[in-house]
Design a protein around this motif. Structure first.
Motif, short mmCIF file in Angstrom:
data_model
loop_
_atom_site.label_atom_id
_atom_site.label_comp_id
_atom_site.label_asym_id
_atom_site.label_seq_id
_atom_site.Cartn_x
_atom_site.Cartn_y
_atom_site.Cartn_z
N GLU A 151 15.83 -9.92 20.56
CA GLU A 151 14.76 -9.48 21.46
C GLU A 151 13.44 -10.04 20.97
O GLU A 151 13.26 -10.25 19.78
N PHE A 152 12.52 -10.28 21.92
CA PHE A 152 11.19 -10.78 21.56
C PHE A 152 10.12 -9.89 22.18
O PHE A 152 9.08 -10.37 22.64
N LEU A 153 10.41 -8.58 22.23
CA LEU A 153 9.50 -7.67 22.93
C LEU A 153 8.31 -7.29 22.06
O LEU A 153 8.48 -6.96 20.90
N ARG A 154 7.12 -7.33 22.67
CA ARG A 154 5.94 -6.84 21.95
C ARG A 154 5.72 -5.40 22.33
O ARG A 154 5.75 -5.05 23.52
N GLU A 155 5.49 -4.56 21.35
CA GLU A 155 5.18 -3.17 21.65
C GLU A 155 3.93 -3.13 22.52
O GLU A 155 3.01 -3.92 22.34
N LYS A 207 15.24 -15.94 15.82
CA LYS A 207 14.41 -14.73 15.82
C LYS A 207 13.51 -14.68 14.58
O LYS A 207 12.30 -14.43 14.68
N ILE A 218 -1.14 -16.17 12.50
CA ILE A 218 -2.15 -15.11 12.32
C ILE A 218 -2.78 -15.22 10.93
O ILE A 218 -4.00 -15.15 10.77
N PHE A 252 -2.06 -15.91 19.45
CA PHE A 252 -1.87 -15.49 18.05
C PHE A 252 -2.82 -16.19 17.10
O PHE A 252 -2.49 -16.50 15.97
N LEU A 253 -4.02 -16.43 17.61
CA LEU A 253 -5.08 -17.00 16.77
C LEU A 253 -6.27 -16.05 16.75
O LEU A 253 -7.41 -16.48 16.62
N HIS A 254 -5.99 -14.77 16.90
CA HIS A 254 -7.06 -13.78 16.88
C HIS A 254 -7.16 -13.22 15.46
O HIS A 254 -6.24 -12.56 14.99
N TYR A 259 -1.62 -8.65 10.00
CA TYR A 259 -0.58 -8.16 10.92
C TYR A 259 0.15 -6.95 10.32
O TYR A 259 0.25 -6.80 9.11
N GLY A 260 0.63 -6.09 11.23
CA GLY A 260 1.44 -4.95 10.80
C GLY A 260 2.58 -4.79 11.80
O GLY A 260 2.98 -5.76 12.45
N CYS A 263 7.97 -5.35 13.13
CA CYS A 263 8.73 -6.60 13.04
C CYS A 263 8.23 -7.58 12.00
O CYS A 263 8.97 -7.96 11.10
N PHE A 325 -1.00 -0.02 14.43
CA PHE A 325 -1.08 -1.42 14.00
C PHE A 325 -1.61 -2.33 15.10
O PHE A 325 -2.07 -3.44 14.82
N LYS A 326 -1.56 -1.85 16.34
CA LYS A 326 -2.16 -2.55 17.47
C LYS A 326 -2.32 -1.53 18.60
O LYS A 326 -1.79 -0.41 18.49
N ARG A 415 -11.84 -6.08 14.45
CA ARG A 415 -11.13 -6.73 15.57
C ARG A 415 -12.04 -7.59 16.43
O ARG A 415 -11.61 -8.06 17.49
#
Ligand code: UDX
Length: 436
Positions: A151-155, A207, A218, A252-254, A259-260, A263, A325-326, A415
């Motif tokens: 899976e590649f799901l983002r929360e 994955k 990141i 993904f350059l923010h 990162y937390g 995953c 974490f986000k 942020r």
């Protein structure tokens, strides 16, 4: 088509509800009786935007159900997904596969007909081979095939990610596995979502490679942000300037506090372990893991600096806005906020905090932090305000009200959600990430 989803956590529940929404007949299985009871009552075990409505409508339509009985749940299922947790094993960072293997054993003992057994959990290379061996050893008389489908799901964006994926990766070793998976994903096939068929081991590695690459991106921009601060450059423009190159890409350059989540930290560690086991070191990922880990406490020190340094911080007040974490999740796993809060309380700072969804889970992780009912309550008397998570609710704070409530208008924006010039014009002493 009947689909069984073993494990009704984040991945299992989102995937199960989305498959049901595509018209499949889905049973979500979990050993946790109270979780299943609550799902029967329409109460979600996690916070994910849109999930409660999706579950409710599919339960109503009779396409989605829940059970604690694996044997009952997998009966007549053409595809049985294993979506249980693979946490980092204590001590060595290797993915703990005991839950995956326990499910494989029970599936083997309970198969009632031909089925494809699919690992959706993030599992190290070779796990599918072991699942296949366990199923064989169970002595089942039924045809089966073991497939990898990461899976590649983002929360916070999981339903959208499931329904409109950049790609679907399927690692299968035979036609039976490939044919059933084609049928499982047929609704998305028609949507023209790209499907990559490959071998099982390759799929398992994809994955890890994807998450490690994103974590690297990141971490790279975070280090560029530090350099920007030193040389007087602006990291947001660096991101734009490099991101417009199609070979690099803008996502993904923010830059931020590191990162937390559930995953990246665990998967990068597990990849290092695999690389070590196979005597094929991945030095870049090693550096990423170390750099990201030390960054989180460094962010705490950045807040201390805004208070005049650790030696002057004792007894002062810090307000943290955002703990998860986000945004759009209640997940606190490996959140930078934990290290930031710890660094501050270690220095004797009194910390108050507000998070729209994360406070209940955060509280036991940071027992010294005073949890407040709204952002403004957290700001009362603060000598420094730190934005730790970029929830929308913090993007348009009433700055006049903030200034009245705080003891000092000092803001550390981890942020970069505010404009430095505007903040200074509003009378704030403002620092952010990678911007002069
Ligand atoms: C990630 C992957 O994106 C997903 O494909 C995988 O299946 C699971 O892991 P998730 O952990 O939900 O998803 O969140 P993501 O949006 O990827 O963010 C991960 C972390 O990176 C967060 O802490 C986030 O704040 C941070 N991040 C992300 C940045 O600091 N900068 C960025 O530009 C992007």
């Amino acid at each position: 088509m009947k689909i069984a989803m073993v494990g009704s956590g984040y991945v299992g529940l989102v995937s199960g509800a989305c498959f049901a929404d595509f018209g499949h007949d889905v049973v979500c299985i979990d050993k946790d009786q109270s979780k299943i009871d609550r799902l029967h009552e329409g109460v979600m075990p996690i916070y994910e935007p849109g999930l409660d409505a999706l579950v409710e409508s599919n339960v109503k339509a009779g396409r989605l159900s829940f059970t604690t009985s694996l044997a009952e749940g997998i009966k007549d299922a053409a595809a049985i997904f294993i979506a249980v947790g693979t946490p980092s094993r204590r001590g060595d960072g290797h993915a703990d596969l005991s839950f995956v293997y326990a499910v494989a054993k029970e599936v083997g003992e309970s198969l009632s007909g031909p089925a494809v057994v699919v690992t959706k959990s993030t599992v190290p290379v070779g796990t599918g081979d072991e699942v296949e061996r366990i199923l064989k050893d169970s002595g089942t008389a039924h045809q089966f095939s073991v497939v990898s489908n990461p899976e590649f799901l983002r929360e916070g964006a999981a339903i959208g990610d499931f329904k409109r994926p950049d790609r679907i990766v399927i690692g299968a070793e035979d036609d039976f596995g490939r044919d059933v998976m084609r049928e499982v994903y047929r609704p998305l096939f028609l949507n023209e979502s790209p499907i990559l068929f490959t071998e099982r081991r390759t799929s398992e590695l994809i994955k890890y490679a994807a998450n490690a690459f994103l974590a690297t991106k990141i971490t790279f921009i975070n280090e560029m942000a530090d350099l920007c601060e030193k040389v007087g450059a602006n990291v947001q423009d660096v991101s734009r300037g490099i991101g417009m190159d199609n070979r690099i890409g803008s996502k993904f350059l923010h830059a931020g506090p590191g990162y937390g989540g559930s995953c990246f930290p665990k998967d990068t560690l597990a990849l290092l372990k695999t690389a070590e086991d196979y005597d094929s070191p991945t030095r870049i990922v090693e550096a990423v893991v170390k750099t990201n880990e030390s960054r989180k406490r460094a962010m705490g020190r950045k807040v201390l600096d805004a208070l005049g340094g650790a030696e002057n911080a004792r007894g002062k007040k810090a307000a943290l806005l955002g703990l998860t974490f986000k945004p759009n999740t209640d997940d606190m796993r490996d959140s930078p906020a934990i290290a930031v809060a710890q660094t501050l309380t270690d220095a004797g700072v009194i910390v108050s905090a507000y998070d729209p969804e994360g406070m209940e889970i955060a509280h036991p992780l940071m027992p010294d932090v005073i949890m407040c009912d709204d952002p403004y309550a957290a700001l009362e008397g603060a000598d420094v305000t730190a934005i730790v998570t970029e929830w929308d609710a913090f993007r348009a704070l009433d700055l006049g009200r903030v200034k009245e409530l705080v003891n000092a208008p000092v803001m550390v924006d981890l942020r970069n959600i505010y404009n430095p010039d505007d903040m200074r014009a509003s009378g704030f002493t403002y620092t952010s990430i990678g911007r002069a």
